[in-house]
Design an enzyme around this catalytic site. Structure first.
Site, mmCIF file in Angstrom:
data_model
loop_
_atom_site.group_PDB
_atom_site.id
_atom_site.type_symbol
_atom_site.label_atom_id
_atom_site.label_comp_id
_atom_site.label_asym_id
_atom_site.label_seq_id
_atom_site.Cartn_x
_atom_site.Cartn_y
_atom_site.Cartn_z
ATOM 1 N N GLN A 1 40.403 -1.524 53.957
ATOM 2 C CA GLN A 1 40.148 -0.833 55.226
ATOM 3 C C GLN A 1 38.952 -1.436 55.953
ATOM 4 O O GLN A 1 38.971 -1.562 57.182
ATOM 5 C CB GLN A 1 39.972 0.668 55.010
ATOM 6 C CG GLN A 1 38.855 1.105 54.094
ATOM 7 C CD GLN A 1 38.693 2.625 54.088
ATOM 8 O OE1 GLN A 1 38.944 3.305 55.083
ATOM 9 N NE2 GLN A 1 38.269 3.169 52.972
ATOM 10 N N ASP B 1 41.701 -15.717 44.981
ATOM 11 C CA ASP B 1 41.414 -14.815 43.867
ATOM 12 C C ASP B 1 39.911 -14.864 43.602
ATOM 13 O O ASP B 1 39.389 -15.863 43.103
ATOM 14 C CB ASP B 1 42.190 -15.271 42.633
ATOM 15 C CG ASP B 1 41.926 -14.398 41.412
ATOM 16 O OD1 ASP B 1 41.124 -13.450 41.506
ATOM 17 O OD2 ASP B 1 42.520 -14.677 40.352
ATOM 18 N N ALA C 1 36.858 -5.210 46.459
ATOM 19 C CA ALA C 1 36.369 -4.385 45.352
ATOM 20 C C ALA C 1 37.522 -3.628 44.712
ATOM 21 O O ALA C 1 38.574 -3.424 45.331
ATOM 22 C CB ALA C 1 35.317 -3.385 45.841
ATOM 23 N N THR D 1 38.315 -0.114 43.954
ATOM 24 C CA THR D 1 37.755 1.141 44.467
ATOM 25 C C THR D 1 38.472 2.392 43.981
ATOM 26 O O THR D 1 38.155 3.490 44.435
ATOM 27 C CB THR D 1 37.781 1.132 46.011
ATOM 28 O OG1 THR D 1 39.128 0.940 46.455
ATOM 29 C CG2 THR D 1 36.897 0.021 46.563
ATOM 30 N N ASP E 1 27.322 4.168 47.000
ATOM 31 C CA ASP E 1 26.455 5.268 46.564
ATOM 32 C C ASP E 1 26.684 5.627 45.098
ATOM 33 O O ASP E 1 25.839 6.280 44.483
ATOM 34 C CB ASP E 1 26.720 6.501 47.420
ATOM 35 C CG ASP E 1 28.176 6.963 47.335
ATOM 36 O OD1 ASP E 1 29.063 6.189 47.738
ATOM 37 O OD2 ASP E 1 28.429 8.084 46.867
ATOM 38 N N TYR F 1 33.369 3.013 37.666
ATOM 39 C CA TYR F 1 33.274 2.416 39.000
ATOM 40 C C TYR F 1 31.817 2.153 39.361
ATOM 41 O O TYR F 1 31.451 1.034 39.755
ATOM 42 C CB TYR F 1 33.936 3.330 40.031
ATOM 43 C CG TYR F 1 33.709 2.895 41.457
ATOM 44 C CD1 TYR F 1 34.268 1.720 41.942
ATOM 45 C CD2 TYR F 1 32.931 3.659 42.325
ATOM 46 C CE1 TYR F 1 34.054 1.311 43.251
ATOM 47 C CE2 TYR F 1 32.719 3.261 43.634
ATOM 48 C CZ TYR F 1 33.274 2.084 44.093
ATOM 49 O OH TYR F 1 33.055 1.681 45.375
ATOM 50 N N LYS G 1 29.940 -1.551 39.790
ATOM 51 C CA LYS G 1 29.330 -1.930 41.067
ATOM 52 C C LYS G 1 27.847 -2.247 40.890
ATOM 53 O O LYS G 1 27.321 -3.187 41.500
ATOM 54 C CB LYS G 1 29.535 -0.826 42.098
ATOM 55 C CG LYS G 1 30.978 -0.636 42.547
ATOM 56 C CD LYS G 1 31.521 -1.846 43.306
ATOM 57 C CE LYS G 1 30.954 -1.963 44.693
ATOM 58 N NZ LYS G 1 31.563 -3.096 45.447
#
Length: 297
Positions: free
Chosen positions: A11, A36, A60, A62, A102, A125, A129
């Site tokens: 997005q 990739d 990412a 997600t 966050d 997750y 990150k």
């Protein structure tokens, strides 16, 4: 300025591609099929072929809940790949702008998180990150890590579009009201990236980690109510938005109770501030429902 975008199909990637087409700069958008990001050879070939002035990594893993059962894949995409990209960028002398989250925080702080707050991710997750951030820092100085939260927009899948879809045929929605954060429109993240890219290319950027969240704070319940209220002007439907607790909506991955990000450092450094989340919510709902009800689904 030549920008190489990784993660073109997400997005944010789609939003940044659209914004660059409107305003410049020249942007080459690569999706997973084209490059990739977990393959260092593929990343090196992309840099050599396109010779960018700056690389933006918006790719990412997600799927927050699914990551709990796919930790190796999440780590490969979120932790290992950013390090590989950063290493190749450092070798080529190209600055990297990387999008983080966050979820690197545990949400127990009273008040907004600043960049120097200690990391304490609650799940796979967030941990992957955070590891990706560390790998980028270890690879070289010329990077900007932009943490954001509660991302939504006209493209892809996100909370706002889910609310529009559910509101079509449900009379009551139950939404968590004890998690708070800063809903952030992909438009503002894309604007922020372009604001940061110019000084990064010029070599005048203050390298490091920044927060880039929407202006204002709400809960998921408050966000949902604003979405439903605006959508009602088009659909005439106004389902009840009932408040529930996190405990009443269990998920495989724990969520931070507080995802509020203090974005003042980014504003002072790059002279950009995200729009109020209420304004962007209206704009996104208007775009989706005025353009095509299908897009909202």
């Amino acid at each position: 300025m030549r920008v190489l975008l990784l993660g073109a199909d997400g997005q944010l990637g789609r939003e940044l591609t659209a914004l660059a087409a409107e305003r410049g700069p020249a942007l080459t958008a690569l999706n997973r099929a084209a490059t990739d990001i977990t393959d260092p050879v593929a990343v090196a070939k992309a840099l050599e072929a396109h010779k960018p002035d700056v690389v933006v990594n918006a790719a990412a893993y997600t799927a927050v809940d699914k990551a709990e059962s796919e930790p190796d894949l999440a780590a490969k995409v979120n932790a290992v790949a950013p390090g590989l990209i950063a290493e190749r960028c450092a070798s080529a002398g190209v600055p990297l702008i990387h999008i983080s989250t966050d979820y690197v925080f545990d949400g127990t702080k009273i008040g907004a998180y600043v960049e120097s707050d200690p990391l304490a991710p609650l799940g796979v997750y967030g941990r992957t990150k955070a590891a990706g951030e560390a790998a980028i820092r270890a690879a070289g100085e010329k990077h900007l890590i932009l943490r954001t939260a509660w991302v939504y927009g006209i493209y892809g899948n996100n909370f706002l579009k889910t609310m529009l879809r559910l509101a079509k045929d449900r009379d009551r929605l139950t939404i968590v009201a004890d998690q708070r954060g800063c809903p952030t429109a992909t438009r503002d993240i894309a604007e922020g990236i372009l604001a940061a890219a110019a000084p990064a290319v010029a070599g005048s950027a203050r390298w490091g980690t920044y927060h880039l969240g929407g202006t204002g704070v709400t809960t998921w319940h408050g966000f949902a109510q604003a979405i439903i209220d605006r959508a009602a002007t088009y659909t005439g439907r106004r389902p009840e938005v009932a408040a529930i607790t996190t405990a009443e909506y269990p998920t495989p991955a724990r969520r931070p109770a507080n995802s509020e990000l203090d974005s003042s450092l980014f504003e002072r450094t790059f002279h950009f501030r995200a729009a109020p989340w209420q304004q962007r919510t209206v704009e996104v709902v208007d775009t989706l429902l005025a353009k095509s009800p299908v897009e909202a689904s």
